[in-house]
Write a protein that holds these residues in place. Structure first.
Motif, short mmCIF file in Angstrom:
data_model
loop_
_atom_site.label_atom_id
_atom_site.label_comp_id
_atom_site.label_asym_id
_atom_site.label_seq_id
_atom_site.Cartn_x
_atom_site.Cartn_y
_atom_site.Cartn_z
N ILE A 44 0.66 -1.28 0.23
CA ILE A 44 0.13 -0.05 0.06
C ILE A 44 0.97 1.08 -0.03
CG2 ILE A 44 -1.92 1.05 1.23
CD1 ILE A 44 -2.94 -1.15 -0.24
N LEU A 45 1.89 1.15 0.77
CA LEU A 45 2.83 2.40 0.92
C LEU A 45 3.30 2.73 -0.58
CD1 LEU A 45 5.11 1.71 4.00
CD2 LEU A 45 3.31 3.80 3.52
N ALA A 46 3.58 1.64 -1.40
CA ALA A 46 3.99 1.85 -2.70
C ALA A 46 2.91 2.56 -3.55
CB ALA A 46 4.76 0.34 -3.47
N ALA A 47 1.81 1.83 -3.47
CA ALA A 47 0.66 2.34 -4.21
C ALA A 47 0.50 3.78 -3.79
CB ALA A 47 -0.67 1.44 -4.09
N TYR A 78 8.95 5.05 1.03
CA TYR A 78 9.69 4.53 2.18
C TYR A 78 8.87 3.00 2.31
CZ TYR A 78 5.90 6.45 4.59
OH TYR A 78 4.62 7.01 5.09
N THR A 79 9.40 2.19 3.01
CA THR A 79 8.69 0.93 3.58
C THR A 79 8.50 0.99 4.84
OG1 THR A 79 11.11 -0.09 3.97
CG2 THR A 79 10.27 -0.41 1.65
N ARG A 80 7.75 0.02 5.20
CA ARG A 80 7.53 -0.32 6.83
C ARG A 80 8.82 -0.19 7.66
NH1 ARG A 80 3.66 -3.54 9.60
NH2 ARG A 80 4.67 -4.56 11.17
N ASP A 81 9.83 -1.24 7.20
CA ASP A 81 11.03 -1.55 7.90
C ASP A 81 11.76 0.01 8.13
OD1 ASP A 81 10.18 -3.99 8.63
OD2 ASP A 81 11.43 -4.93 7.18
N GLY A 89 -8.65 1.86 4.39
CA GLY A 89 -9.35 1.71 3.39
C GLY A 89 -8.86 2.36 1.83
N PHE A 90 -7.65 2.48 1.85
CA PHE A 90 -6.93 3.08 0.41
C PHE A 90 -7.54 1.77 -0.54
CE2 PHE A 90 -3.39 3.22 -2.39
CZ PHE A 90 -3.84 4.67 -2.91
N PRO A 91 -7.68 2.10 -1.71
CA PRO A 91 -8.10 1.30 -2.75
C PRO A 91 -7.25 0.13 -2.80
CG PRO A 91 -7.96 3.58 -3.69
CD PRO A 91 -7.30 3.65 -2.42
N VAL A 131 -7.47 -7.41 3.71
CA VAL A 131 -7.43 -7.49 5.28
C VAL A 131 -5.85 -7.49 5.73
CG1 VAL A 131 -8.19 -9.21 6.96
CG2 VAL A 131 -9.75 -8.30 5.45
N GLU A 132 -5.28 -8.30 5.07
CA GLU A 132 -3.78 -8.51 5.43
C GLU A 132 -2.96 -7.21 5.43
OE1 GLU A 132 -5.30 -10.54 2.93
OE2 GLU A 132 -5.47 -11.83 4.35
N ASP A 133 -3.27 -6.36 4.40
CA ASP A 133 -2.69 -4.96 4.48
C ASP A 133 -3.02 -4.36 5.86
OD1 ASP A 133 -1.35 -5.14 1.80
OD2 ASP A 133 -3.30 -4.80 0.91
N TYR A 134 -4.28 -4.18 5.96
CA TYR A 134 -4.81 -3.53 7.14
C TYR A 134 -4.17 -4.26 8.27
CZ TYR A 134 -7.72 -2.77 11.19
OH TYR A 134 -7.84 -2.57 12.46
N LEU A 135 -4.08 -5.38 8.59
CA LEU A 135 -3.61 -6.06 9.68
C LEU A 135 -2.07 -5.63 9.87
CD1 LEU A 135 -4.98 -9.51 9.63
CD2 LEU A 135 -5.68 -7.55 11.12
N MET A 136 -1.35 -5.44 8.71
CA MET A 136 -0.11 -4.97 8.75
C MET A 136 0.10 -3.55 9.58
SD MET A 136 1.99 -7.07 7.12
CE MET A 136 3.55 -6.06 6.41
#
Ligand code: SAH
Ligand code: SF4
Length: 427
Positions: free
Chosen positions: A252-255, A260-263, A288-290, A294-299
């Motif tokens: 999602i960060l890339a989209a 930057y990345t999560r790490d 709720g970004f396009p 659920v996995e993205d949200y859980l991240m």
């Protein structure tokens, strides 16, 4: 930034002889300074305009800000109560525009990039704390965001001008400045020479008499260690960082085009906490970004737990016309978006509550900002930008030391430690 623009609007009107009144129905002129970041902000403006339309008697109604930049004369078509639509670029001539629009409704939106409102008169929010823009506009292209379209590319103010403004403010009794920019960290890239935010911050922190310097907003991609070094090393630089993460999922960060990345983000906040002891860290998150599964949200939920933010503003994704995200697939359903939102807000409320309760029993230097919304209390802020409510009778100076006695969901309670003033500040 909008609140600060409103201080200029009030300043220009006051210089032309206008005075504030306590309710719109008593006003000869009502100005709506608007935000377009989310549809809900725009809906509120339409709602307020509708409420004015139902009154028989009203003054001139003007709309400016991001909705004016985005919609221009469409606002006149959609709301018959609006007499004037103007952009901040033409703010200096607002008194003349008000006179003219009394004869015929008009839209005056100049080029937002030409706007130089920093030198216009200002009616500030208080005597002791002031906002000071360091740049206007934004050069980033976060896929969801309408700001670059309505506020234009980044334009940094010359550092001498900013420092001179801070010196003048100190002369007027200001103790705290908050430097403002959509992304303060990229300050100076559009200027000739080698101005950086770190050097500007150092210069501002060293202005004689300034006690506290804060800034927002920081883009994680551009927060260098040079900035953290100034924050950790200059006594007047406050231990406060607002650094939106937006999502905890790399996909999602890339989209979102955040860069930057999560790490990378988690490493950065570890460095920040090491280099700036006692740091208060806050963030913004969009759910709720396009395409957010659920996995993205859980991240994201997992990142919230890991990062342990002192506070977070959670937003429901709002589709904005003309942005790249508006044409992305994978819309998250409204009920699911709300479910994620509620859960994340609940989780963060707990973390915020814990972070606030850790301060109970500590001594804090606070800056008194004015009366609190409720009761006969005063509202003050710590160096970490936490709100502290204190009894008015306790306080004789603008920068007292207080003992934190209790923590609520979003604010602290405190009492003055003694009646003498910290750092010799007289009341
Ligand atoms: N320049 C700042 C502030 C941007 S607007 C920054 O980059 O942080 C403030 C916050 O609004 C953003 O951080 C983001 O979390 C949120 N936001 C922006 N556009 C949005 C949208 N279309 N839908 C939902 N939230 C949005
Ligand atoms: Fe919008 Fe991104 Fe610029 Fe912030 S950095 S104003 S979110 S484009």
């Amino acid at each position: 930034m909008n609140l600060h623009d409103s201080e200029h609007i009030a300043g220009v009107l006051q210089s032309a002889g206008y005075r504030p009144v306590d309710a719109p129905e008593h006003a000869g002129v009502v100005v709506f300074n608007t935000c377009s970041v989310r549809a809900s902000a725009e809906d509120r403006v339409w709602g307020n305009l509708g409420a004015l339309a139902s009154r028989d008697k009203r003054g001139i109604v003007a709309v400016c800000g991001c909705m004016a930049e985005r919609l221009g004369s469409q606002i006149l078509e959609r709301s018959r109560v609006v007499d004037l639509v103007f952009s901040v670029g033409v703010l200096a001539s607002l008194p003349e525009l008000i006179d003219e629009c009394a004869h015929s409704r008009m839209c005056e939106t100049g080029n937002v990039q030409d706007a130089s409102i920093d030198c216009l008169p200002t009616v500030r929010r208080g005597d002791r704390a002031a906002w000071v823009p360091v740049s206007h506009g934004c050069d980033n292209q976060c896929a969801y965001c309408v700001v670059p379209a309505v506020r234009g590319p980044e334009r940094s103010r010359p550092s001498e001008e900013i420092v001179a403004e801070v010196e003048d403010l100190v002369g007027e009794g200001v103790l705290e400045v908050v430097l403002l920019g959509q992304n303060v960290n990229s300050y100076g890239r559009d200027l000739s020479g080698n101005a950086t935010f770190a050097s500007l911050l150092r210069d501002v922190c060293r202005v004689q008499g300034i006690t506290r310097v804060k800034f927002e907003t920081s883009h994680p991609r551009d927060l260098g260690e040079d900035i953290l070094e100034v924050m950790g090393g200059e006594p007047s630089a406050c231990e406060y960082l607002h650094m939106p993460v937006q999502s905890g999922s790399d996909r999602i960060l890339a989209a979102m085009n955040r860069g930057y990345t999560r790490d990378g983000y988690l490493d950065l906040i570890e460095t920040a906490r090491r280099m700036v002891p006692g740091l208060t860290l806050t963030t913004d998150i969009i759910v709720g970004f396009p395409g957010e599964t659920v996995e993205d949200y859980l991240m994201t939920r997992d990142l919230v737990l890991q990062a342990s933010f002192d506070a977070a503003y959670v937003f429901l994704y709002s589709q904005r016309e003309g942005t790249p995200a508006a044409s992305m697939e994978g819309e998250v359903t409204e009920p699911e978006k709300h479910r994620r939102f509620e859960e994340l807000v609940g989780l963060q409320d707990e973390i915020t509550g814990n972070s606030l309760s850790m301060l109970v029993g500590t001594e804090q230097e606070v800056l008194v900002e004015g009366p609190a919304r409720r009761g006969d209390l005063l509202s003050a802020r710590t160096r970490g930008h936490r709100v502290v409510l204190i009894g008015a009778q306790d306080i004789r100076c603008p920068l007292p030391r207080v003992l934190i006695t209790a923590a609520g969901r979003h604010a602290l309670r405190g009492t003055a430690i003694d009646r003498s003033c910290a750092r010799g500040q007289a009341g």
